[in-house]
Design a protein around this motif. Sequence first.
Motif, PDB file in Angstrom:
ATOM      1  N   ASP A   1       0.898  -1.227  -0.307  1.00 53.66           N
ATOM      2  CA  ASP A   1       0.051   0.051  -0.025  1.00 53.66           C
ATOM      3  C   ASP A   1       0.805   1.284  -0.112  1.00 53.66           C
ATOM      4  O   ASP A   1       2.179   1.040   0.500  1.00 53.66           O
ATOM      5  CB  ASP A   1      -0.920  -0.227   1.252  1.00 53.66           C
ATOM      6  CG  ASP A   1      -2.065   0.985   1.079  1.00 53.66           C
ATOM      7  OD1 ASP A   1      -1.856   1.772   0.175  1.00 53.66           O
ATOM      8  OD2 ASP A   1      -2.603   1.165   2.191  1.00 53.66           O
TER       9      ASP A   1
ATOM     10  N   PHE B   1      -5.743  -3.065   9.698  1.00 53.98           N
ATOM     11  CA  PHE B   1      -5.182  -4.080   8.925  1.00 53.98           C
ATOM     12  C   PHE B   1      -5.013  -5.399   9.871  1.00 53.98           C
ATOM     13  O   PHE B   1      -4.997  -6.553   9.697  1.00 53.98           O
ATOM     14  CB  PHE B   1      -3.752  -3.641   8.252  1.00 53.98           C
ATOM     15  CG  PHE B   1      -3.833  -3.049   6.980  1.00 53.98           C
ATOM     16  CD1 PHE B   1      -4.673  -1.912   6.932  1.00 53.98           C
ATOM     17  CD2 PHE B   1      -3.702  -3.504   5.637  1.00 53.98           C
ATOM     18  CE1 PHE B   1      -4.989  -1.093   5.495  1.00 53.98           C
ATOM     19  CE2 PHE B   1      -3.750  -2.973   4.619  1.00 53.98           C
ATOM     20  CZ  PHE B   1      -4.352  -1.591   4.404  1.00 53.98           C
TER      21      PHE B   1
ATOM     22  N   ALA C   1      -7.802  -7.324  10.808  1.00 53.15           N
ATOM     23  CA  ALA C   1      -8.084  -8.235   9.573  1.00 53.15           C
ATOM     24  C   ALA C   1      -7.005  -9.357   9.214  1.00 53.15           C
ATOM     25  O   ALA C   1      -7.308 -10.165   8.116  1.00 53.15           O
ATOM     26  CB  ALA C   1      -8.369  -7.259   8.319  1.00 53.15           C
TER      27      ALA C   1
ATOM     28  N   TRP D   1      -3.491  -8.913   9.157  1.00 53.35           N
ATOM     29  CA  TRP D   1      -2.509  -8.696   8.223  1.00 53.35           C
ATOM     30  C   TRP D   1      -1.442  -8.318   9.285  1.00 53.35           C
ATOM     31  O   TRP D   1      -1.642  -7.601  10.174  1.00 53.35           O
ATOM     32  CB  TRP D   1      -2.732  -7.546   7.237  1.00 53.35           C
ATOM     33  CG  TRP D   1      -3.569  -7.824   6.024  1.00 53.35           C
ATOM     34  CD1 TRP D   1      -4.971  -7.964   6.180  1.00 53.35           C
ATOM     35  CD2 TRP D   1      -3.317  -8.576   4.700  1.00 53.35           C
ATOM     36  NE1 TRP D   1      -5.555  -8.253   4.921  1.00 53.35           N
ATOM     37  CE2 TRP D   1      -4.443  -8.627   4.282  1.00 53.35           C
ATOM     38  CE3 TRP D   1      -1.937  -8.672   4.074  1.00 53.35           C
ATOM     39  CZ2 TRP D   1      -4.394  -9.183   2.765  1.00 53.35           C
ATOM     40  CZ3 TRP D   1      -2.075  -9.220   2.909  1.00 53.35           C
ATOM     41  CH2 TRP D   1      -3.253  -9.565   2.237  1.00 53.35           C
TER      42      TRP D   1
ATOM     43  N   GLN E   1     -10.509 -13.923  -2.028  1.00 53.29           N
ATOM     44  CA  GLN E   1     -10.625 -12.223  -1.887  1.00 53.29           C
ATOM     45  C   GLN E   1     -10.058 -12.075  -0.693  1.00 53.29           C
ATOM     46  O   GLN E   1      -9.562 -10.645  -0.701  1.00 53.29           O
ATOM     47  CB  GLN E   1     -12.255 -12.011  -1.992  1.00 53.29           C
ATOM     48  CG  GLN E   1     -13.026 -11.655  -3.340  1.00 53.29           C
ATOM     49  CD  GLN E   1     -12.245 -10.291  -4.065  1.00 53.29           C
ATOM     50  OE1 GLN E   1     -10.999 -10.380  -4.453  1.00 53.29           O
ATOM     51  NE2 GLN E   1     -12.881  -9.307  -3.830  1.00 53.29           N
ATOM     52  N   ALA E   2      -9.975 -12.969   0.322  1.00 46.90           N
ATOM     53  CA  ALA E   2      -9.280 -12.488   1.656  1.00 46.90           C
ATOM     54  C   ALA E   2      -7.828 -12.133   1.421  1.00 46.90           C
ATOM     55  O   ALA E   2      -7.344 -11.619   2.526  1.00 46.90           O
ATOM     56  CB  ALA E   2      -9.717 -13.422   2.830  1.00 46.90           C
TER      57      ALA E   2
ATOM     58  N   GLU F   1      -6.674 -10.066  -0.654  1.00 50.92           N
ATOM     59  CA  GLU F   1      -6.502  -8.556  -1.216  1.00 50.92           C
ATOM     60  C   GLU F   1      -6.620  -7.651  -0.013  1.00 50.92           C
ATOM     61  O   GLU F   1      -7.520  -7.687   0.777  1.00 50.92           O
ATOM     62  CB  GLU F   1      -7.334  -8.320  -2.160  1.00 50.92           C
ATOM     63  CG  GLU F   1      -7.515  -9.272  -3.355  1.00 50.92           C
ATOM     64  CD  GLU F   1      -6.185  -9.531  -4.081  1.00 50.92           C
ATOM     65  OE1 GLU F   1      -5.613  -8.331  -4.250  1.00 50.92           O
ATOM     66  OE2 GLU F   1      -5.921 -10.310  -4.731  1.00 50.92           O
ATOM     67  N   ILE F   2      -6.041  -6.452  -0.089  1.00 48.25           N
ATOM     68  CA  ILE F   2      -6.125  -5.513   0.864  1.00 48.25           C
ATOM     69  C   ILE F   2      -7.127  -4.374   0.181  1.00 48.25           C
ATOM     70  O   ILE F   2      -7.780  -3.665   0.842  1.00 48.25           O
ATOM     71  CB  ILE F   2      -5.063  -4.635   1.319  1.00 48.25           C
ATOM     72  CG1 ILE F   2      -3.997  -4.103   0.179  1.00 48.25           C
ATOM     73  CG2 ILE F   2      -4.000  -5.545   2.375  1.00 48.25           C
ATOM     74  CD1 ILE F   2      -2.952  -3.205   0.710  1.00 48.25           C
ATOM     75  N   PHE F   3      -6.896  -4.491  -1.219  1.00 47.69           N
ATOM     76  CA  PHE F   3      -8.088  -3.391  -2.099  1.00 47.69           C
ATOM     77  C   PHE F   3      -9.073  -4.360  -2.589  1.00 47.69           C
ATOM     78  O   PHE F   3      -8.671  -5.330  -3.457  1.00 47.69           O
ATOM     79  CB  PHE F   3      -7.362  -2.728  -2.827  1.00 47.69           C
ATOM     80  CG  PHE F   3      -6.248  -1.571  -2.298  1.00 47.69           C
ATOM     81  CD1 PHE F   3      -7.029  -0.718  -1.570  1.00 47.69           C
ATOM     82  CD2 PHE F   3      -4.900  -1.748  -2.222  1.00 47.69           C
ATOM     83  CE1 PHE F   3      -6.107   0.251  -0.872  1.00 47.69           C
ATOM     84  CE2 PHE F   3      -4.385  -0.975  -1.614  1.00 47.69           C
ATOM     85  CZ  PHE F   3      -4.749   0.048  -1.273  1.00 47.69           C
ATOM     86  N   THR F   4     -10.371  -4.156  -2.475  1.00 44.67           N
ATOM     87  CA  THR F   4     -11.364  -5.188  -3.054  1.00 44.67           C
ATOM     88  C   THR F   4     -12.138  -4.570  -3.932  1.00 44.67           C
ATOM     89  O   THR F   4     -12.863  -5.091  -4.414  1.00 44.67           O
ATOM     90  CB  THR F   4     -12.061  -5.778  -2.043  1.00 44.67           C
ATOM     91  OG1 THR F   4     -12.627  -4.745  -1.045  1.00 44.67           O
ATOM     92  CG2 THR F   4     -11.181  -7.094  -1.197  1.00 44.67           C
ATOM     93  N   ASP F   5     -11.901  -3.180  -4.349  1.00 42.67           N
ATOM     94  CA  ASP F   5     -12.622  -2.605  -5.488  1.00 42.67           C
ATOM     95  C   ASP F   5     -11.650  -1.714  -6.350  1.00 42.67           C
ATOM     96  O   ASP F   5     -10.590  -1.316  -5.661  1.00 42.67           O
ATOM     97  CB  ASP F   5     -13.888  -1.696  -5.086  1.00 42.67           C
ATOM     98  CG  ASP F   5     -13.474  -0.452  -4.208  1.00 42.67           C
ATOM     99  OD1 ASP F   5     -12.273  -0.051  -4.134  1.00 42.67           O
ATOM    100  OD2 ASP F   5     -14.512  -0.146  -3.547  1.00 42.67           O
TER     101      ASP F   5
END
Lengths: 108, 177
Positions: free
Chosen positions: B58, B73, B76, B78, B98-99, B101-105
Motif C-alpha cells: 500500500d 489491517f 483483519a 495482516w 478475496q481475503a 486482497e487489501i483492496f477489493t474494489d
Amino acid sequence: MAGSDVRKYLPLTESTYYILVALSEPMHGYGVMQKVEKLSEGTVTIGPGTLYGAFGTLEKAGLIRMVKEEERRKSYLLTARGRAVLKEQITRLAIMNRNGQGLLGILD
Amino acid sequence: MQEELIRKHRWFWAWADDREEAWLREMAQQGLHLGKAAPLGEYFFVRGEPRDDVYRLDYVPMSKKDEHYYQLFKDAGWEHVGEMMGWQYWRKLATDSQADEIFTDNDSKIQKYQRLLAILTIFLPVLIINVTNMGVFSLREKYPWIIGLQVFSIFLLVFYSVVLLRILFRIRMLRRR
C-alpha cells in the motif's frame, strides 16, 4: 423524489452500499468487514485498504461520522444525510428488483 | 542465536508493485521471509521454513500515517512487515480467495496510485526549475562540469516524467475496468 444532494451519491457501489448498511449501528472497521461478509452471504468482501479509504471518503462527504475511538479503533455511524442516501438507494433497488423478479422465470 | 539477514537487491517500479508482491510471495515459498525493506531496492530476508504468504503493498505517505490504519489491517489478519519511503508492506497466509486482497474494489486501487502521484508531482516543479536555471547558467559559463550536470538533470527530468506517465497510464487502465 430525493433532493440532488442525495441523488449525486447514487448509485452506490456494492461495497459502499454494504458499508452504509453495516453502519446503521455504530461499528468499528473490522466489525464492518465481518458484517458485510455475513450480510452479503459471502458475495462481497471488503479489504482493509478499501475500507480505510472508504471511511475517509464517506466521512468527508458527511454520510458517516465517528462516534467512538478506543484502543486505536474508530467506530462510525450513519449521519442524517447518510440515512437519506441509503434510503433512496434501497428504494431504487426495490424497483429494480420488482422489475427483475417478473423476468426470472422466462430468462432461463 | 543471531538471525542471519540475507540481502537482495531489486529495483521495483512504482506502477508495477503487483510484480513485487508476486516476487515476495515466491521468496516466502522458498523459505525467504521479508524482514525489512530499505530505500533503493534493498531487501533483507530471514531464512525459515517455506510458507505460502501473500504480500501486499500500500502507499501511505508520512503525512497520512495514523494508528487506526495499522490497527484495522491487524484486526483483519495482516502483519505489517515494513515500510519503505511510504510503501507499506503487509503479509498474510495465502488463502487464494478475496481475503488475500487489501483492496477489493477499483476505486481504492486507483486512490493508492493517486496518493503516490500527488507526492511525486510535488517534486516536478523543482526539477523543471533546476533544468531551466542550469540551462541559462551553462550557456553563460561554458564549464564542462556544468554541462555534465545539465545533461544529468535533463536525464533525471525525463526519467521522472516517464515514471509519472506510467503511473497515470496504470490509473487509466484501472478506470477502464
